[in-house]
Design a protein around this motif. Structure first.
Motif, PDB file in Angstrom:
ATOM      1  N   ILE A  42      -4.640  -1.689  -5.477  1.00 26.27           N
ATOM      2  CA  ILE A  42      -5.744  -1.177  -6.885  1.00 26.27           C
ATOM      3  C   ILE A  42      -5.458  -1.955  -7.902  1.00 26.27           C
ATOM      4  O   ILE A  42      -4.678  -1.341  -8.166  1.00 26.27           O
ATOM      5  CB  ILE A  42      -6.541  -0.111  -6.322  1.00 26.27           C
ATOM      6  N   THR A  47     -10.877   0.679 -10.875  1.00 24.61           N
ATOM      7  CA  THR A  47     -10.833   2.335 -10.593  1.00 24.61           C
ATOM      8  C   THR A  47     -12.007   3.495 -11.879  1.00 24.61           C
ATOM      9  O   THR A  47     -11.606   2.898 -12.635  1.00 24.61           O
ATOM     10  CB  THR A  47      -9.112   3.045 -10.238  1.00 24.61           C
ATOM     11  N   GLU A 258     -12.418   3.829  -6.748  1.00 23.80           N
ATOM     12  CA  GLU A 258     -11.852   2.502  -6.354  1.00 23.80           C
ATOM     13  C   GLU A 258     -13.489   1.619  -6.298  1.00 23.80           C
ATOM     14  O   GLU A 258     -14.623   1.515  -5.592  1.00 23.80           O
ATOM     15  CB  GLU A 258     -11.569   1.629  -5.045  1.00 23.80           C
TER      16      GLU A 258
END
Length: 261
Positions: A42, A47, A258
């Motif tokens: 990620i 995010t 996310e």
């Protein structure tokens, strides 16, 4: 036989670069960086951190009293004996009010000298303060859990009538607050998700998944209603008027989402 072994070694060495190339294909390095990243990791820019809060208020079903006795005498022994006699009467009164022994706990016990300061004239004619022992102060405090709020006023009156002369305060709570806490948590989480979806839509993205969740919660007593304050100010009543108002549980959650296209 020796030539066959050397040929096998040469074949393994020739295959090694190709195997390393296949392993490296699973990672990509950003331009200007030597650090390797997995394609499923990620990235910070994908995010969203959201904090949300929710409060649930309920009428209290339990109260806590901190009270006791303070006695002053000329000697330490006399002060301790006086507070002990008065405190025994307080415990008798509390039991008579229906308070179980398990709901009474000593929360403070102290003995301290008390001094007076008197001015005396020195040989130079200047007045100076001199510390002089005046006596000893013994204090004994107990914290009481009152489970029947309808008898709270009578319990306070009985405590004072039995010799209690100090009252540190009265607080309220919910004896079993599991359901209230869970309701506050649920509301806070729904609020966090709604906020994340709003921000994601505004950015032309969508919420893909929740990465992490952290929480915290605390009691936050509600102010006493105005009518209760007026009743207390009216003066004489059969028993001490006490209003519980409401107590609340506030749940705080911090959620990392996310985002994706």
């Amino acid at each position: 036989m020796k030539h066959a072994t050397l040929s096998a070694i040469a074949l393994v060495l020739a295959m090694a670069p190709a195997a390393c190339a296949q392993g490296a294909a699973a990672y990509t390095a950003p331009a200007g960086s030597t650090q390797m990243y997995h394609p499923n990791s990620i990235q910070p820019e994908t995010t969203l951190q959201i904090s949300a809060e929710a409060r649930v208020d309920r009428a209290p079903d339990i109260a806590f009293i901190t009270a006791g006795v303070t006695e002053e005498r000329a000697t330490a022994k006399e002060a301790m004996a006086a507070q002990a006699a008065a405190m025994n009467g307080v415990f008798v009164a509390l039991r008579a009010a229906g308070i179980a022994d398990r709901d009474m706990q000593t929360s403070g016990l102290s003995l301290q000298p008390r001094y007076d300061y008197v001015e005396t004239a020195g040989r130079d004619g200047m007045k100076r303060g001199v510390q002089k022992l005046a006596g000893y102060v013994a204090s004994n405090q107990v914290t009481v859990r009152v489970r029947d709020l309808a008898r709270l006023g009578d319990t306070l009156d009985g405590l004072v009538s039995a010799g209690g002369n100090t009252l540190s305060g009265v607080s309220f709570g919910i004896d079993d607050d599991k359901d209230v806490r869970n309701e506050a948590r649920s509301k806070a989480m729904k609020d966090a998700i709604a906020k994340a979806e709003l921000y994601a839509a505004a950015a032309g993205l969508r919420v893909a998944r929740i990465v992490t969740i952290s929480e915290g919660y605390e009691y936050s007593p509600q102010p006493m209603p105005q009518m209760a304050r007026m009743a207390m100010a009216d003066g004489m009543m059969e028993s001490t008027p006490v209003a519980g108002g409401e107590v609340g549980v506030t749940a705080n959650v911090s959620v990392l989402f996310e985002l994706t296209k």
